[in-house]
Write a protein that holds these residues in place. Structure first.
Motif, PDB file in Angstrom:
ATOM      1  N   TYR A 192     -85.594 112.138 -53.332  1.00 32.54           N
ATOM      2  CA  TYR A 192     -86.415 111.638 -52.237  1.00 32.54           C
ATOM      3  C   TYR A 192     -87.712 111.100 -52.835  1.00 32.54           C
ATOM      4  O   TYR A 192     -88.363 111.769 -53.648  1.00 32.54           O
ATOM      5  CB  TYR A 192     -86.725 112.767 -51.240  1.00 32.54           C
ATOM      6  CG  TYR A 192     -87.607 112.338 -50.109  1.00 32.54           C
ATOM      7  CD1 TYR A 192     -87.082 111.740 -48.980  1.00 32.54           C
ATOM      8  CD2 TYR A 192     -88.980 112.532 -50.172  1.00 32.54           C
ATOM      9  CE1 TYR A 192     -87.896 111.334 -47.932  1.00 32.54           C
ATOM     10  CE2 TYR A 192     -89.809 112.128 -49.129  1.00 32.54           C
ATOM     11  CZ  TYR A 192     -89.262 111.533 -48.012  1.00 32.54           C
ATOM     12  OH  TYR A 192     -90.072 111.128 -46.983  1.00 32.54           O
ATOM     13  N   ASP A 194     -84.001 107.925 -50.469  1.00 35.67           N
ATOM     14  CA  ASP A 194     -83.583 109.202 -49.903  1.00 35.67           C
ATOM     15  C   ASP A 194     -82.060 109.240 -49.972  1.00 35.67           C
ATOM     16  O   ASP A 194     -81.387 108.794 -49.047  1.00 35.67           O
ATOM     17  CB  ASP A 194     -84.080 109.329 -48.457  1.00 35.67           C
ATOM     18  CG  ASP A 194     -83.775 110.695 -47.848  1.00 35.67           C
ATOM     19  OD1 ASP A 194     -83.301 111.591 -48.581  1.00 35.67           O
ATOM     20  OD2 ASP A 194     -84.001 110.856 -46.630  1.00 35.67           O
ATOM     21  N   GLN A 195     -81.535 109.721 -51.100  1.00 40.75           N
ATOM     22  CA  GLN A 195     -80.077 109.742 -51.247  1.00 40.75           C
ATOM     23  C   GLN A 195     -79.618 110.712 -52.330  1.00 40.75           C
ATOM     24  O   GLN A 195     -80.420 111.170 -53.148  1.00 40.75           O
ATOM     25  CB  GLN A 195     -79.544 108.345 -51.543  1.00 40.75           C
ATOM     26  CG  GLN A 195     -79.968 107.762 -52.872  1.00 40.75           C
ATOM     27  CD  GLN A 195     -79.495 106.320 -53.034  1.00 40.75           C
ATOM     28  OE1 GLN A 195     -79.784 105.484 -52.193  1.00 40.75           O
ATOM     29  NE2 GLN A 195     -78.806 106.045 -54.115  1.00 40.75           N
ATOM     30  N   MET A 196     -78.333 110.994 -52.305  1.00 40.43           N
ATOM     31  CA  MET A 196     -77.699 111.793 -53.356  1.00 40.43           C
ATOM     32  C   MET A 196     -77.386 110.845 -54.506  1.00 40.43           C
ATOM     33  O   MET A 196     -76.849 109.753 -54.292  1.00 40.43           O
ATOM     34  CB  MET A 196     -76.405 112.441 -52.845  1.00 40.43           C
ATOM     35  CG  MET A 196     -76.614 113.476 -51.761  1.00 40.43           C
ATOM     36  SD  MET A 196     -77.575 114.914 -52.276  1.00 40.43           S
ATOM     37  CE  MET A 196     -76.482 115.672 -53.484  1.00 40.43           C
ATOM     38  N   ILE A 246     -86.936 116.131 -56.219  1.00 39.79           N
ATOM     39  CA  ILE A 246     -85.538 116.205 -56.648  1.00 39.79           C
ATOM     40  C   ILE A 246     -85.041 117.621 -56.404  1.00 39.79           C
ATOM     41  O   ILE A 246     -85.712 118.598 -56.783  1.00 39.79           O
ATOM     42  CB  ILE A 246     -85.388 115.815 -58.133  1.00 39.79           C
ATOM     43  CG1 ILE A 246     -85.804 114.351 -58.324  1.00 39.79           C
ATOM     44  CG2 ILE A 246     -83.958 116.059 -58.613  1.00 39.79           C
ATOM     45  CD1 ILE A 246     -85.744 113.852 -59.747  1.00 39.79           C
ATOM     46  N   THR A 247     -83.862 117.723 -55.776  1.00 41.00           N
ATOM     47  CA  THR A 247     -83.268 119.014 -55.455  1.00 41.00           C
ATOM     48  C   THR A 247     -81.861 119.080 -56.033  1.00 41.00           C
ATOM     49  O   THR A 247     -81.106 118.097 -55.976  1.00 41.00           O
ATOM     50  CB  THR A 247     -83.213 119.216 -53.919  1.00 41.00           C
ATOM     51  OG1 THR A 247     -84.533 119.024 -53.389  1.00 41.00           O
ATOM     52  CG2 THR A 247     -82.727 120.599 -53.562  1.00 41.00           C
ATOM     53  N   HIS A 248     -81.532 120.271 -56.581  1.00 41.94           N
ATOM     54  CA  HIS A 248     -80.203 120.484 -57.183  1.00 41.94           C
ATOM     55  C   HIS A 248     -79.911 121.979 -57.185  1.00 41.94           C
ATOM     56  O   HIS A 248     -80.706 122.778 -57.674  1.00 41.94           O
ATOM     57  CB  HIS A 248     -80.189 119.945 -58.613  1.00 41.94           C
ATOM     58  CG  HIS A 248     -78.953 120.254 -59.381  1.00 41.94           C
ATOM     59  ND1 HIS A 248     -77.744 119.661 -59.106  1.00 41.94           N
ATOM     60  CD2 HIS A 248     -78.737 121.094 -60.406  1.00 41.94           C
ATOM     61  CE1 HIS A 248     -76.832 120.115 -59.950  1.00 41.94           C
ATOM     62  NE2 HIS A 248     -77.403 120.989 -60.749  1.00 41.94           N
ATOM     63  N   GLU A 281     -74.944 116.192 -59.362  1.00 37.17           N
ATOM     64  CA  GLU A 281     -75.431 115.566 -58.132  1.00 37.17           C
ATOM     65  C   GLU A 281     -76.835 116.081 -57.796  1.00 37.17           C
ATOM     66  O   GLU A 281     -77.079 117.293 -57.833  1.00 37.17           O
ATOM     67  CB  GLU A 281     -74.499 115.881 -56.956  1.00 37.17           C
ATOM     68  CG  GLU A 281     -73.156 115.185 -57.030  1.00 37.17           C
ATOM     69  CD  GLU A 281     -73.226 113.732 -56.609  1.00 37.17           C
ATOM     70  OE1 GLU A 281     -74.108 113.359 -55.812  1.00 37.17           O
ATOM     71  OE2 GLU A 281     -72.384 112.957 -57.084  1.00 37.17           O
ATOM     72  N   PHE A 282     -77.730 115.154 -57.458  1.00 42.43           N
ATOM     73  CA  PHE A 282     -79.100 115.484 -57.109  1.00 42.43           C
ATOM     74  C   PHE A 282     -79.472 114.795 -55.803  1.00 42.43           C
ATOM     75  O   PHE A 282     -79.076 113.665 -55.556  1.00 42.43           O
ATOM     76  CB  PHE A 282     -80.076 114.987 -58.190  1.00 42.43           C
ATOM     77  CG  PHE A 282     -79.889 115.638 -59.521  1.00 42.43           C
ATOM     78  CD1 PHE A 282     -80.612 116.765 -59.858  1.00 42.43           C
ATOM     79  CD2 PHE A 282     -78.987 115.115 -60.437  1.00 42.43           C
ATOM     80  CE1 PHE A 282     -80.446 117.365 -61.093  1.00 42.43           C
ATOM     81  CE2 PHE A 282     -78.805 115.717 -61.666  1.00 42.43           C
ATOM     82  CZ  PHE A 282     -79.544 116.842 -62.002  1.00 42.43           C
ATOM     83  N   LYS A 283     -80.272 115.475 -55.001  1.00 42.98           N
ATOM     84  CA  LYS A 283     -80.885 114.860 -53.828  1.00 42.98           C
ATOM     85  C   LYS A 283     -82.220 114.305 -54.320  1.00 42.98           C
ATOM     86  O   LYS A 283     -83.073 115.043 -54.822  1.00 42.98           O
ATOM     87  CB  LYS A 283     -81.106 115.904 -52.729  1.00 42.98           C
ATOM     88  CG  LYS A 283     -81.908 115.425 -51.562  1.00 42.98           C
ATOM     89  CD  LYS A 283     -81.135 114.470 -50.705  1.00 42.98           C
ATOM     90  CE  LYS A 283     -81.937 114.193 -49.434  1.00 42.98           C
ATOM     91  NZ  LYS A 283     -81.394 113.116 -48.677  1.00 42.98           N
ATOM     92  N   LYS A 295     -75.878 110.842 -58.640  1.00 48.90           N
ATOM     93  CA  LYS A 295     -75.261 111.563 -59.755  1.00 48.90           C
ATOM     94  C   LYS A 295     -75.925 111.133 -61.052  1.00 48.90           C
ATOM     95  O   LYS A 295     -76.094 109.932 -61.302  1.00 48.90           O
ATOM     96  CB  LYS A 295     -73.756 111.261 -59.807  1.00 48.90           C
ATOM     97  CG  LYS A 295     -73.011 112.076 -60.832  1.00 48.90           C
ATOM     98  CD  LYS A 295     -71.518 111.794 -60.750  1.00 48.90           C
ATOM     99  CE  LYS A 295     -70.765 112.638 -61.750  1.00 48.90           C
ATOM    100  NZ  LYS A 295     -69.314 112.391 -61.657  1.00 48.90           N
ATOM    101  N   THR A 313     -85.791 122.959 -56.841  1.00 44.93           N
ATOM    102  CA  THR A 313     -86.528 121.736 -56.520  1.00 44.93           C
ATOM    103  C   THR A 313     -87.612 121.475 -57.556  1.00 44.93           C
ATOM    104  O   THR A 313     -88.165 122.403 -58.144  1.00 44.93           O
ATOM    105  CB  THR A 313     -87.184 121.863 -55.129  1.00 44.93           C
ATOM    106  OG1 THR A 313     -86.162 122.083 -54.163  1.00 44.93           O
ATOM    107  CG2 THR A 313     -87.957 120.617 -54.747  1.00 44.93           C
TER     108      THR A 313
END
Length: 178
Positions: free
Chosen positions: A115, A126-128, A151-153, A111-113, A130, A157
């Protein structure tokens, strides 16, 4: 009789050579096929539901080379750009044109955020999300845009800029999470 047999054998060898030569000549590329299901086809390759010797996707088309070496070219939507991003921590590979059949990223099924915003600061995404089993995050984005990507995980970042103009890269493997 011996000359006749050698003549027949020689003719057979020449005929087989001609047929082999004709059968192995490159064929002309056909005009791209327009498919209403192009997004589903791309997703099926990314998920491993479809297979091919190669399935490369550039800024305008998906080219599928089947196991029998025959190729089919599919046109992409005129208003959307496909890009596949493989965020990584330790391992990556150089890539410009994504191959749905062979490219693999390090972080599969994670799963990654994600943006993204355009040049004017408007939020595009802007969403999570996979990542696919191949380790890539597949995105259909508006064409002809400069985008900032974050991208954040797992507390790490990566930030980068990508663009969605004709002939831009469809495979992004440079976003190392730190």
């Amino acid at each position: 009789m011996k000359k006749l047999m050698m003549g027949i054998a020689g003719f057979a060898v020449i005929a087989l050579g001609v047929f082999w030569y004709i059968g192995n000549q490159p064929t002309k590329e056909a005009s791209p096929v327009v498919s209403a299901d192009i997004k589903q086809m791309v997703q099926d390759f990314s998920l491993g539901k479809s297979t091919a010797a190669s399935a490369s996707i550039n800024s305008t088309e998906l080219k599928v080379v089947h196991e029998n070496a025959k190729a089919t070219v599919y046109a992409l939507p005129e208003d959307e750009f496909f890009v596949s991003i493989a965020p990584f921590v330790d391992e990556t590979h150089p890539c410009a044109i994504h191959n749905l059949a062979t490219c693999r990223g390090e972080l599969a099924n994670e799963e990654f955020k994600v943006y993204m915003e355009d040049r004017d600061g408007n939020v595009v995404l802007d969403q999570m999300i996979k990542s696919q089993p191949n380790g890539f995050i597949d995105l259909w984005l508006p064409r002809d845009q400069q985008l900032k990507v974050k991208i954040t995980h797992d507390g790490r970042t990566s930030e980068s800029e990508i663009s969605t103009f004709k002939d831009d890269n469809t495979c992004i493997t440079t976003m190392q999470l730190t």
